[in-house]
Design a protein around this motif. Structure first.
Motif, PDB file in Angstrom:
ATOM      1  N   PRO A 143       0.176  -1.137   0.123  1.00 63.29           N
ATOM      2  CA  PRO A 143       0.115   0.025  -0.130  1.00 63.29           C
ATOM      3  C   PRO A 143       1.003   1.671  -0.211  1.00 63.29           C
ATOM      4  CG  PRO A 143      -0.112  -1.561   1.850  1.00 63.29           C
ATOM      5  CD  PRO A 143       0.664  -2.251   1.397  1.00 63.29           C
ATOM      6  N   ASP A 144       0.209   2.360  -0.753  1.00 64.81           N
ATOM      7  CA  ASP A 144       0.782   4.095  -0.436  1.00 64.81           C
ATOM      8  C   ASP A 144       0.844   4.193   0.462  1.00 64.81           C
ATOM      9  OD1 ASP A 144       1.622   3.054  -3.438  1.00 64.81           O
ATOM     10  OD2 ASP A 144      -0.023   4.381  -4.586  1.00 64.81           O
ATOM     11  N   GLU A 177      -2.433   5.229   1.081  1.00 67.90           N
ATOM     12  CA  GLU A 177      -3.809   4.241   1.553  1.00 67.90           C
ATOM     13  C   GLU A 177      -3.698   3.301   2.864  1.00 67.90           C
ATOM     14  OE1 GLU A 177      -3.621   1.820  -2.862  1.00 67.90           O
ATOM     15  OE2 GLU A 177      -2.203   1.850  -1.622  1.00 67.90           O
ATOM     16  N   ILE A 178      -2.892   3.913   3.865  1.00 70.64           N
ATOM     17  CA  ILE A 178      -2.397   2.961   4.905  1.00 70.64           C
ATOM     18  C   ILE A 178      -3.255   3.771   5.288  1.00 70.64           C
ATOM     19  CG2 ILE A 178      -1.225   2.648   7.200  1.00 70.64           C
ATOM     20  CD1 ILE A 178       1.642   2.314   4.594  1.00 70.64           C
TER      21      ILE A 178
END
Length: 90
Positions: A80-81, A84-85
């Motif tokens: 995940p980027d 996106e976390i």
């Protein structure tokens, strides 16, 4: 030779013959079981070789690079980027 002597001789001869047949049959069973034992030992050795091969294959497939490649290619997963976390606090 008297009648009782003949009877005793006949009984002893019969006992010797029965004993001889028992020895031959025992030897036959011994050989039969030995052959079965050798077949089972050969199968045990074959299974041991297969088990070793499977353990080697498992250790190869469980490496991080293989798992990551399967996740990326097969399951279309990615790291995940930062955007996106999501951090959840309670």
């Amino acid at each position: 030779m008297s009648v009782s002597g003949k009877v005793l001789f006949s009984l002893l001869l019969l006992a010797v013959l029965i004993s001889a047949i028992g020895v031959v049959y025992s030897k036959y069973l011994s050989r039969k079981h030995f052959v079965a034992l050798q077949e089972l030992q050969a199968e045990q050795e074959r299974i041991g070789v297969e088990w070793g091969r499977l353990q080697l294959e498992e250790s190869t497939l469980a490496t991080h690079s293989v798992v990551e490649r399967k996740a990326r290619d097969g399951l279309k997963m990615h790291l995940p980027d930062f955007t996106e976390i999501v951090v959840i606090k309670h």
